[in-house]
Structure formats: structure tokens, C-alpha cells
Write a protein that holds these residues in place. Sequence first.
Motif, mmCIF file in Angstrom:
data_model
loop_
_atom_site.group_PDB
_atom_site.id
_atom_site.type_symbol
_atom_site.label_atom_id
_atom_site.label_comp_id
_atom_site.label_asym_id
_atom_site.label_seq_id
_atom_site.Cartn_x
_atom_site.Cartn_y
_atom_site.Cartn_z
ATOM 1 N N GLY A 89 0.806 -1.070 -0.210
ATOM 2 C CA GLY A 89 0.123 -0.019 0.119
ATOM 3 C C GLY A 89 0.780 1.269 0.094
ATOM 4 N N GLY A 90 0.440 2.496 0.191
ATOM 5 C CA GLY A 90 1.056 3.481 0.028
ATOM 6 C C GLY A 90 2.282 3.834 1.059
ATOM 7 N N ASP A 91 1.949 3.297 2.436
ATOM 8 C CA ASP A 91 2.914 3.337 3.456
ATOM 9 C C ASP A 91 3.296 1.869 4.236
ATOM 10 N N GLN A 92 2.763 1.084 3.488
ATOM 11 C CA GLN A 92 2.907 -0.374 4.070
ATOM 12 C C GLN A 92 3.593 -1.353 3.357
ATOM 13 N N PHE A 93 4.369 -2.271 4.212
ATOM 14 C CA PHE A 93 5.322 -3.279 3.667
ATOM 15 C C PHE A 93 5.088 -4.510 4.481
ATOM 16 N N ILE A 94 5.280 -5.676 3.530
ATOM 17 C CA ILE A 94 5.385 -7.020 4.061
ATOM 18 C C ILE A 94 6.666 -7.706 3.941
ATOM 19 N N ILE A 95 7.303 -8.317 5.157
ATOM 20 C CA ILE A 95 8.331 -9.067 4.988
ATOM 21 C C ILE A 95 8.073 -10.481 5.219
ATOM 22 N N LEU A 96 8.283 -11.329 3.955
ATOM 23 C CA LEU A 96 7.836 -12.837 3.877
ATOM 24 C C LEU A 96 9.243 -13.626 4.221
ATOM 25 N N SER A 97 9.292 -14.292 5.277
ATOM 26 C CA SER A 97 10.516 -15.062 5.413
ATOM 27 C C SER A 97 10.482 -16.642 5.999
ATOM 28 N N LYS A 98 11.310 -17.372 5.727
ATOM 29 C CA LYS A 98 11.324 -18.778 5.975
ATOM 30 C C LYS A 98 12.330 -19.197 7.077
ATOM 31 N N LYS A 99 12.965 -17.906 7.603
ATOM 32 C CA LYS A 99 14.179 -18.199 8.565
ATOM 33 C C LYS A 99 14.256 -17.354 9.754
ATOM 34 N N LEU A 100 13.343 -16.418 9.791
ATOM 35 C CA LEU A 100 13.418 -15.443 11.022
ATOM 36 C C LEU A 100 13.104 -16.143 12.171
ATOM 37 N N THR A 101 13.546 -15.716 13.369
ATOM 38 C CA THR A 101 13.117 -16.131 14.570
ATOM 39 C C THR A 101 12.395 -15.052 15.138
ATOM 40 N N ALA A 102 11.648 -15.340 16.268
ATOM 41 C CA ALA A 102 11.073 -14.258 17.335
ATOM 42 C C ALA A 102 11.956 -13.587 17.952
#
Length: 717
Positions: A89-102
Motif C-alpha cells: 500500500g502507500g505506506d505499508q510493507f510486508i516481509i515474507l520469511s522462511k528463517k526469521l526467529t522471534a
Amino acid sequence: MQANNLPLTKENEQRDDLTGLLNLNGALQHIQHHSQDNDGGYSVIVYLNVMNFKSFNQQYGFVGGNEYLRGIAGEIQSIFSGDEIARTGGDQFIILSKKLTADSIPEKLEQVRTAAHKYERALTMRIKAGIYISDGNEPDPVIMIDRAKIACDAIIKVYDKFENFYDDDLKKRNDLRQYVIDNFAKAFEQHYFKVYYQKEVRALTEKVCGYEALARWIDPVYGMISPAIFVGVLEDVHLIHKLDLYMIERVCRELRDDIDYGMAVVPISVNLSQLDFELCDIKAEVDRCRAKYDIPPYLLNIEITESAIASGETFLNDQINRFREEGYQVWMDDFGAGYSSLNNLKTYDFDVLKIDMNFLRSFDTNKRSKVILATIINMAKELGMHTLAEGVETREQFEFLRGIGCEKMQGYLFGKPKPYEDFVRPDEFTFEHCEDVKYKAYYRSIGAINVLGNTPLRDKNMDVFNNLPIALLELTDSTSTALYVNDAYKMFLSSLGVKGTDAEYSRIEFAGMSDFKKLRSAARSAELSPSKRSEVDFVVNGSLVNTKIRFIAREGEKIACALVSRNMSLNSDENKLAENVHVAMAHVFNQYFRVDLYDDNGTVENVFLNSNQIPVADEEPNAVRAVQRYSNMYLFPEERERFRKFYDIPSVLDRVKEKGADYIVDYFHSAIPGDDGRMQMYMILPFNYNGSWKYISCCRYADEINDELKYGKYGTS
């Protein structure tokens, strides 16, 4: 990053033109595709929302906004390298990950926020993040994005929280939110909504003077559903007006029942949302319902939340005025909960200001809360509005609020909200417990008095006036100039016979006042004791003047002081004899450097001070200790014991009788630096007042007596 130069292909249709990142369609396609991989697809979704971006665009234009977005997109790609990034969106981003941890996510997000500062220019931006970690049981992989967004949306209005994990509690709230949407119509049909009433108590009488009507959803599945959940949901789906109209209908019906019952009836406050004004003619609907049950307007108060007020200035102001013109009271609810409180008070006319309960939550631990509450009460009354404080839970809070003039209160101290059927008749509806509504205007008139103000008896006309005479004085070694003189001080000067134009007042040097050297000396004494106020009395044009002086600052030879002065003569009787006696006494006092009044109850009070000495009695009213302290400060050590015996007040009458005089006199040397042991005369004159004995103590320099005897008052033979 050069997506605009690529040929239009299916791949390019999934890319954002501005940043070259995936767009929302591309992100959804990636999640669907990778969910079929052997490795199970993406396991973590991070949803980012840049707050305040609209303001950034307004200030720097779309070109500046695009530069910011491209810059932050590059930073996210760099910090989350190896993960798939999308701008959805105008000011929204999404990060799609298979390896990130909490554990690693918060640190990386902090790196993004730090890097983003490079692109913010002068406007501070905040980046919120919602995080969803897959449990492998999602019915549809796309739902992971929804849950990350839900986690982000949950902290949008939480100023100091920047990331939020989707967890079981959030899932339950989201499920409940959906339940509200799905079951709202049924809740109306089955009358799951109930009106709960919370008492409003008048501080002056501690009687119930009204109730607030609160909506409660009593559900067969979830039990009591909090308004904090269902009100927001109903606003989001534009159904809130149906609930508010339902509440008004029930309130009018139950008010009619109270009226017919024939006991005490007090006004009920109902809450309206911003959307009520947009989705229907709420004024017409309230009028219709009130007419149906024959309820007078003065028994129905309209509460509008501050958040609703902030939405549409002209339209909403017209609606508020429509209600007020018909005899309704319109209240501002939750004052202080929003960011535009003061601007709203400037724009709209309200009858009552309801002070948000958050001010009382830190009442016991934060002293500033009391100052803020007192300031709000003072301001409201000066603007002609009445006040009610929410969230009162302790007697201490009640006593404080009553002490500063808050008219009404509401909170658990007086009882929790309860439904209509739980009230006990006739016990709770007698005039012993409830206010007779015919006294409403009477108590409103009393409540309009501002006990915090300097002019409580003056009609409110929006003039700003302080009746305390205040001047800011600047001193040098040779000059004294008033930097500021308020209107009350001008009136004070006028009472002394000192008149002038505003321009003359602004540069007045007090040259016309007799004994001004004493005033300047007292100002310098205040500088030597900045934690205390210096005080001096003098006579000007036949008037006795008392001036308190506080040191403010020094720069070089310039000293700044604040003066508060009073013309003590204005309290005299109007007849000529009383005026002459007062003027004569003022001149008599002026012959002495101090006059004190002792009482046979063992106390002492300073009446007149015309020297650099301090009014010891202000700090030590006990006569014995005051005499001891005075002698230690101002007399030679070898004379102090004799001085204390001379000021043994219980023996004064015997000593006076022994001498066959009306008073006693003794002489002592001054130990004040610069006096060089100058001889002082101390006289004690007893007199009987209302059956008890009092003693006037007068002090002057002995050499002044000799000089006057030898040369006359003005040094002539």
C-alpha cells in the motif's frame, strides 16, 4: 529497482512501480506458491505500517514522499536480506520469511527504524510492526498476512509500542470482533443489549444529580462483552447509530417509568458517536423518541466524545447548536483523552466538560495531576462551562476535586454501573438521596463560581484579569523601573493618587512614592534571601502600603524583582473621622522602624516594618521564641538577656503600674552591620481590647528623637 524500464510481463505485474518490490498481488502469489514447497513455505510474516506518512506527503509533496518510500524500501531489503519484501500500500510493507526467529525480529526492526531517520528530514516518523509466526495449521496461507496486519493494527493507537506479535489473546479478541459483526442483529432481536446506569453526584450536596447511560452486551456465549470491543467494531462497520438509537429509546422509556412512579427524577446522559451525525439525522431521532415518551429536553443530556468532535468542525458545530437551542445540554466527554482538547474548547460551545478518568489514575503518585486538574477546572469556569470528573474512587480524590470547585463527580466511590431493574424502589429514588430537578438551575448558578480564580464575583465576559496588583521591577544602583505593571497594579497606584497613561505606567520609576529608598533596600534584601520574600511597609500620600518583594534574577548591576502591593488604607470606614484617624495612625507608624502586636495568649504579630529587619513573627509566632530569635539577630550579645526580660510580656502590666505610666521604655544597641552600635528605643504600650490585654511594641532610633528635639522634624532650628 528499475521496474519502469522492464517490458510488461506477468512478473512485472506483480511488482511495485515505485520501489521494484513485490506488490500485494505478488505477495499473495508468492505465499500461495511457496506454501506448496517441500519446506512448508513462509513461516514468518512481518507487516510494517509507516505512521504519519500523510503529514510527510503534505509537507514535502509526493516527490519527497516517494523519495522516503524508495529509501526505506532499500533499507528493509538490506536489513532483511534473503527474505522477500513487498510494498502492499502507500505506506505499508510486508516481509515474507522462511528463517526469521522471534528473538531476531525486534533487533532487525530497530535497525530499520534507525536507518529510516536518514530519510525523515525534519518530521519524525514512527514505524509500527505486526508479526505472525506460523503454527502450520492455517486453513489458507494468505490468512497469515491478515493476522500480521491485525497485530499491527492493534498497536496503531498505542504511542509507545512499536511491534506486536499475534498471539492467543489477540486471536481471541479478533474472534470476538468477528462474533460481534456476525451476531449484532441477533443481539438486538433477543435484547442482549442492556442499559446500565452510573451515578453522577453533585459535590456540594453529595446527592445523585444524574446518571450516565452505558451500553452493555450480555451474551449467552461470551457473557458480558465489553463496550471497548463492540463499540469500535460497530463504528468500523457503520452500525453504531443503531445501537445509540436503541439506547436512547430504552432510556426514554425508563425515564417515563420513573416520572410515572412519582419519585425523584434526575437527568440521564446519553453518548453519541461521530457517525450518528453522519448516518442519520440524530437530532430528529432523539426528538422523536423524546416526544414518544413525553420526556422534557432538560432530562436528557447529550454527550459527544472528543474524538468525534475532532472530525468535522463546521458541520458538527451546527449540530451541537441545534441541540442546545432546543434546551438540551451538550457535554464534551473524555476531555483530555485526545490531542486537540484546547482547540476544541475554542471552536465549540459546551455546557459541561467531562474530565477523562486517566487524570485521576496517577492522582496519588504524580503531583502534576492535581495541578492539571485545577487548571482544567479554572479554565472551564472562565469559559462559562461546568465540570464533571470521571473515575473518582477515593474520598481523598473527592475532597480534592470539591476543594477546587469541580461540580459533579462519577466513579466507583459512588457505586458501579447497574441495570435499571437492580435499583431498589423507593430507597434509591427519594429526595434524601437524589436531587430535586427543580434545583438544577440553582446549583448550576452556584457551580459557575470559580473558587480558583482571582475574580470569583465578576461576571464571565472572557476578559483576562488578575485582581492581585503585580509589578515587575528592575533596579540598578541609581534607577528603578517597572518592566511590567498589570491593570490591578495600575488601580493600586491610582488608589495612592499616582495616575498616568499606559505609556507612563510602563516606564514608571515609583519616584513619586515617599521612602522609596526603603523599597529598593528591601528588594536587595530579597536578593540575599532568594527563598524568602522581603516585606516593607511605608506611607504614600496618607495611605499605608504593604509591599511583598521576591527576587527573580540579576545580570550585572541589574536586579529583577516581583512586587505585590496592597493599599491597606482602602479598608477604612468611609466617614471623615475614620479616614483622618487612619491617616494619622499611618504617619505615627512611619516614625518607627517596626511595630509589633503582642497578645496575652503568648503570640506576636508584625504590624508594620520600615527597615531591613525581617518580620520575625511571620516565621515564629510564639512571643518568647520570637523575642529570643530577634535579640540574637539584631542586638549586642551582652544586652540580649536584658532585652528578653524587658519583653517578658506577662510582667508588663505590673511594670507599667510600678512606674505609674502608660508604657515602658528601654534602650539597646543595634548589632545590624552598618549601624555601628546605633542606639535604639523600644517601647511597650499595653491596652485592653474586648476583655483581653494586647501590647503594642514600637521601635525607633534614639538619635532620631534627639535630632528632632534639637532641630525639629525637618532639620531646621
